[in-house]
Design a protein around this motif. Structure first.
Motif, PDB file in Angstrom:
ATOM      1  N   ILE A 140      59.811  13.196  57.010  1.00 13.31           N
ATOM      2  CA  ILE A 140      59.081  12.046  57.526  1.00 13.31           C
ATOM      3  C   ILE A 140      59.983  11.235  58.453  1.00 13.31           C
ATOM      4  O   ILE A 140      61.173  11.069  58.195  1.00 13.31           O
ATOM      5  N   GLN A 174      61.247   7.931  59.415  1.00 12.04           N
ATOM      6  CA  GLN A 174      61.238   6.712  58.603  1.00 12.04           C
ATOM      7  C   GLN A 174      62.108   5.567  59.120  1.00 12.04           C
ATOM      8  O   GLN A 174      62.011   4.459  58.611  1.00 12.04           O
ATOM      9  N   PHE A 189      61.488   2.023  57.169  1.00  8.85           N
ATOM     10  CA  PHE A 189      60.137   1.463  57.209  1.00  8.85           C
ATOM     11  C   PHE A 189      60.100  -0.039  57.525  1.00  8.85           C
ATOM     12  O   PHE A 189      59.107  -0.710  57.257  1.00  8.85           O
ATOM     13  N   ILE A 245      58.541   0.725  61.021  1.00  6.23           N
ATOM     14  CA  ILE A 245      57.675   1.908  60.973  1.00  6.23           C
ATOM     15  C   ILE A 245      56.710   1.767  59.808  1.00  6.23           C
ATOM     16  O   ILE A 245      57.125   1.428  58.692  1.00  6.23           O
ATOM     17  N   GLN A 251      54.698   2.472  56.685  1.00  6.92           N
ATOM     18  CA  GLN A 251      54.964   3.381  55.577  1.00  6.92           C
ATOM     19  C   GLN A 251      53.673   4.051  55.125  1.00  6.92           C
ATOM     20  O   GLN A 251      52.663   3.398  54.872  1.00  6.92           O
ATOM     21  N   ASN A 252      53.716   5.372  55.027  1.00  9.86           N
ATOM     22  CA  ASN A 252      52.540   6.134  54.603  1.00  9.86           C
ATOM     23  C   ASN A 252      52.517   6.250  53.087  1.00  9.86           C
ATOM     24  O   ASN A 252      53.470   5.881  52.393  1.00  9.86           O
ATOM     25  N   ASN A 260      56.095  12.675  52.112  1.00 12.45           N
ATOM     26  CA  ASN A 260      56.400  13.241  53.435  1.00 12.45           C
ATOM     27  C   ASN A 260      55.557  14.483  53.691  1.00 12.45           C
ATOM     28  O   ASN A 260      55.999  15.426  54.324  1.00 12.45           O
ATOM     29  N   CYS A 318      48.456   7.388  62.508  1.00 16.19           N
ATOM     30  CA  CYS A 318      49.752   6.902  62.026  1.00 16.19           C
ATOM     31  C   CYS A 318      50.142   7.453  60.670  1.00 16.19           C
ATOM     32  O   CYS A 318      51.140   7.025  60.107  1.00 16.19           O
ATOM     33  N   ASN A 319      49.364   8.368  60.117  1.00 12.61           N
ATOM     34  CA  ASN A 319      49.595   9.015  58.830  1.00 12.61           C
ATOM     35  C   ASN A 319      48.735   8.358  57.747  1.00 12.61           C
ATOM     36  O   ASN A 319      48.186   7.278  57.930  1.00 12.61           O
ATOM     37  N   ALA A 369      48.983   4.498  56.229  1.00 16.16           N
ATOM     38  CA  ALA A 369      49.917   3.714  57.036  1.00 16.16           C
ATOM     39  C   ALA A 369      49.179   2.602  57.768  1.00 16.16           C
ATOM     40  O   ALA A 369      48.362   2.863  58.643  1.00 16.16           O
ATOM     41  N   SER A 391      54.510   9.358  62.346  1.00 13.10           N
ATOM     42  CA  SER A 391      54.856   7.976  62.011  1.00 13.10           C
ATOM     43  C   SER A 391      54.571   7.090  63.212  1.00 13.10           C
ATOM     44  O   SER A 391      54.650   7.538  64.362  1.00 13.10           O
TER      45      SER A 391
END
Length: 303
Positions: free
Chosen positions: A22, A24, A36, A39, A41-42, A46, A59-60, A63, A172
């Motif tokens: 991922i 991160q 994060f 970025i 965070q999902n 990962n 964006c996952n 997220a 991400s």
């Protein structure tokens, strides 16, 4: 008993997560920021996104910007995305931007996206080389308008040939606030989902058979000058790369310079490459300095 089952489930989730990677951390202005911090965070550890119709492609999974800060940058500045472990699935890496109508933290990415960078393969002597790195650095276009943006990076793993295997998106999004920009309206643009289709040659490509050209999925790269993006082949020798031999069986990773081929004739797999698992037909020997570890029944990795 219930506690044992919960522990087993957690162990399985961690094991599955450890088999991927991922993006991160973001670096701007020479400062590598906290994991994060800028970025989003999902929530799927990962693991990849595989549904071409899903909003998670933006964006996952899970997220959003509610707990994510937005970093001030200037148009033309460089930035770096860093992963928890280097990319080890063959495929292109791309970077996109989407301008938020207001604050990036409130933006769901449903507007237009434009691409500013592609890392595709290079071809030489019947083999291909991918930039499989632990970090990726690019520059913001100098001419984009000021405002807040989602800065999106994706690694598209095409190591499992479609349609028997589904390509995997590792994604991400960072939140940035651009100043010192211009007044150019970037084009071409695309919506996500919608930018990637199951018929795209770059999505359906089989890297193990007659693989001698490649078109990265998504819109063409937007550029407004020398700092505006573009397509880049692997160039940093400090980043791990993988050489794929065109053949009818899965290719193997390039060995470290000091490694020698084992008696069975296969090329040892470089660190972080796949060395086994259900359905895997490649080399099971790792290059000098790493050994083959079982991540799960489907994926063994040289570590």
């Amino acid at each position: 008993m219930k506690g044992l089952l919960s522990a087993a489930a957690l162990s399985l989730a961690v094991s599955q997560a450890s088999g991927h990677y991922i993006f991160q951390q973001l670096t701007t202005g020479g400062t590598k920021h906290a994991v994060f911090q800028y970025i989003r965070q999902n929530t799927n550890y990962n693991s990849p996104v595989t549904d071409l119709a899903s909003n998670d492609l933006r964006c996952n999974e899970g997220a959003n910007g509610r707990n994510t800060e937005t970093i001030d940058v200037r148009a033309g500045d460089s930035f770096t995305f860093t992963l928890d472990t280097p990319v080890y699935h063959q495929g292109p890496v791309s970077i996109y931007l989407s301008k938020a109508p207001g604050s990036a933290s409130d933006y769901d990415g449903s507007g237009s996206w434009f691409k500013i960078k592609d890392w595709g393969p290079t071809f030489s002597g019947g083999s291909s080389t991918w930039n499989m790195a632990g970090s990726y650095t690019a520059n913001l276009p100098v001419c984009i308008p000021n405002g807040e943006y989602l800065l999106r990076i994706q690694s598209l793993g095409i190591h499992n040939p479609y349609p028997a295997g589904t390509p995997q998106f590792y994604i991400s999004c960072a939140q940035i606030r651009v100043s010192g920009g211009g007044n150019v309206t970037p084009s071409p643009t695309a919506l996500i989902p919608g930018a990637f289709k199951a018929t795209d040659p770059g999505y359906t490509a089989n890297i193990y058979s007659n693989f001698n050209s490649y078109t990265v999925p998504g819109p063409a790269v937007f550029s407004c000058g020398s700092n505006g993006g573009g397509i880049e082949a692997p160039s940093n020798p400090s980043n791990p790369t993988t050489t794929l031999v065109t053949s009818t069986k899965p290719a193997t990773s390039a060995a470290a310079p000091t490694a020698t081929a084992p008696s069975n004739g296969c090329t040892p797999v470089a660190k972080y490459g796949q060395c086994g698992g259900t359905g895997f037909n490649g080399c099971t020997s790792c290059a000098s300095g790493s050994t083959c570890n079982v991540v799960n029944q489907y994926y063994h990795q040289c570590l």
